[in-house]
Design an enzyme around this catalytic site. Structure first.
Site, short mmCIF file in Angstrom:
data_model
loop_
_atom_site.label_atom_id
_atom_site.label_comp_id
_atom_site.label_asym_id
_atom_site.label_seq_id
_atom_site.Cartn_x
_atom_site.Cartn_y
_atom_site.Cartn_z
N PRO A 21 13.33 -21.26 -9.41
CG PRO A 21 12.46 -23.17 -8.82
CD PRO A 21 12.58 -21.90 -8.33
CB CYS A 23 9.58 -23.21 -17.23
SG CYS A 23 8.69 -24.24 -16.03
CB ALA A 55 8.38 -26.93 -12.74
CD GLN A 97 9.64 -25.69 -8.56
OE1 GLN A 97 9.28 -25.55 -9.78
NE2 GLN A 97 9.47 -24.45 -7.76
CE1 TYR A 178 2.02 -25.32 -13.91
CE2 TYR A 178 3.43 -24.37 -12.24
CZ TYR A 178 2.86 -24.34 -13.58
OH TYR A 178 3.35 -23.57 -14.25
NE ARG A 226 8.55 -20.91 -5.60
CZ ARG A 226 9.20 -20.22 -6.42
NH1 ARG A 226 8.62 -20.02 -7.65
NH2 ARG A 226 10.08 -19.24 -6.29
NE ARG A 320 9.33 -11.67 -15.25
CZ ARG A 320 8.49 -12.30 -14.62
NH1 ARG A 320 8.66 -12.46 -13.23
NH2 ARG A 320 7.28 -12.90 -15.03
#
Length: 351
Positions: A21, A23, A55, A97, A178, A226, A320
């Site tokens: 995932p 963002c 997310a 996710q 989170y 996760r 990445r």
């Protein structure tokens, strides 16, 4: 082995090179748009097995930023459906996710500066396990016990919408500082009710969310979680805690642990390097007796192959490296002399 299919419940994923995932901070009112279609679609045409969305908040106040995606209304379901249809048509498995950012919510998009977005600019008051702030972000309000008890229903409602939107995998985001991680870690949980204190109290919310989601998520579709396998801080969440929680999650119907780390406190020194989180995926897989995904500075096909072939993890998740090369799986299959499904539009060029 990187390009061997893998099956969870009724869902077969064409290979073990997956999209982590990422963002995008590009949605409007939680609704994904053309950017998300192209961003995620490129990985499907590039040969990835599982394509996990960013997310995606289960309630508006759970978004990391005002520009994050959500799954809390019908407009979002329809917008996601267009994307999942495209991913599936390219042979990829669409996954989402589901998340709640807690005290790290209402933050600015990173390119606009690292600060909390005030209500006058579209932000909102945040909530958490605690009333202590994360770094320079605004201090949250500690959730009341009855509010915590209501959170599993929010995740379950989002999971129902995920099924309507065409997703075949749900990953619950219990990592990176989170909301659920805020409850699990002693560094962010100073509660005196049944959702605080010892390991059982701090992990109660995580287990209740899994039970609520598994009750509504189709039995034939897999459920992932996760975890931040360690906080990298003395007195914080540890690898031992992760193994223990992974076993409990598996007992409740979780099919894979996506093993990441960190995020509960700012400014933490993390020994980053190639594959630095792989040992946590390996340990959870071996001791927790559950499938795992490995993530974190995985860049070369040979490195990814070794992780899967050695039994350190069942799959690798890239971020990445896929941004640098969205066709990484196809190039990796070529490097490893493996068969990999090319999109039909590419077949003539491939020959």
């Amino acid at each position: 082995m990187l390009f061997e299919p893998i099956k969870f419940r009724d869902i077969e994923i064409r290979n073990r090179a997956w999209v982590a995932p990422m963002c995008q901070y590009s949605a409007t009112e939680g609704v994904p748009d053309d950017w998300h279609l192209v961003h995620l679609g490129q990985f499907a045409t590039g040969g990835a097995g599982l394509v996990l969305s960013e997310a995606t908040a289960v309630v508006p106040e759970g978004r990391i930023s005002p520009a994050d995606t959500g799954l809390y209304n019908d407009e979002q379901v329809a917008a996601w459906r267009r994307i999942t249809d495209f991913l599936r048509a390219q042979g990829a498995t669409p996954g989402v996710q589901l998340a709640h950012a807690g005290r790290k919510a209402s933050a600015n998009a990173p390119w606009n500066g690292d600060y909390a977005v005030p209500e006058t600019e579209g932000g909102w008051p945040t909530v958490s396990s605690t009333d202590r702030a994360f770094g320079e972000l605004a201090a949250p309000r500690a959730l009341r016990t009855e509010e915590v008890a209501a959170l599993p229903a929010d995740f379950a409602a989002a999971a129902r919408r995920a099924d309507e939107a065409g997703f075949d995998v749900v990953e619950l985001h219990f990592a990176h500082g989170y909301l659920v991680h805020q409850f699990c870690s002693p560094l962010a949980n100073d509660r005196a009710d049944e959702y605080g204190g010892d390991f059982e109290g701090r992990t109660r919310l995580a287990l209740e969310i899994v039970e609520a989601v598994r009750a509504v998520w189709p039995a034939g579709k897999p459920l992932f979680v996760r975890l931040s396998a360690t906080d990298w801080v003395e007195g914080g969440w540890t690898g031992d805690d992760s193994v223990r929680l992974a076993e409990l999650l598996a007992e409740r119907g979780v099919d894979l642990i996506d093993a990441s780390s960190g995020g509960i406190e700012p400014g933490v020194s993390i020994p980053v390097g190639p594959g630095f989180q792989v040992p946590y995926a390996r340990r959870i897989r071996q001791e927790g007796k559950v499938s795992t995904g490995a993530v974190g500075m995985i860049t070369s096909p040979e490195q990814a192959e070794e992780i899967v072939a050695s039994g350190s993890a069942d799959a690798v998740l890239l971020a990445r490296e896929l941004l640098r090369d969205p066709h990484w799986p196809l190039h990796a299959a070529d490097r490893l002399h493996a068969d990999s499904p090319w999109p039909k539009q590419y077949e003539r060029a491939a020959r």
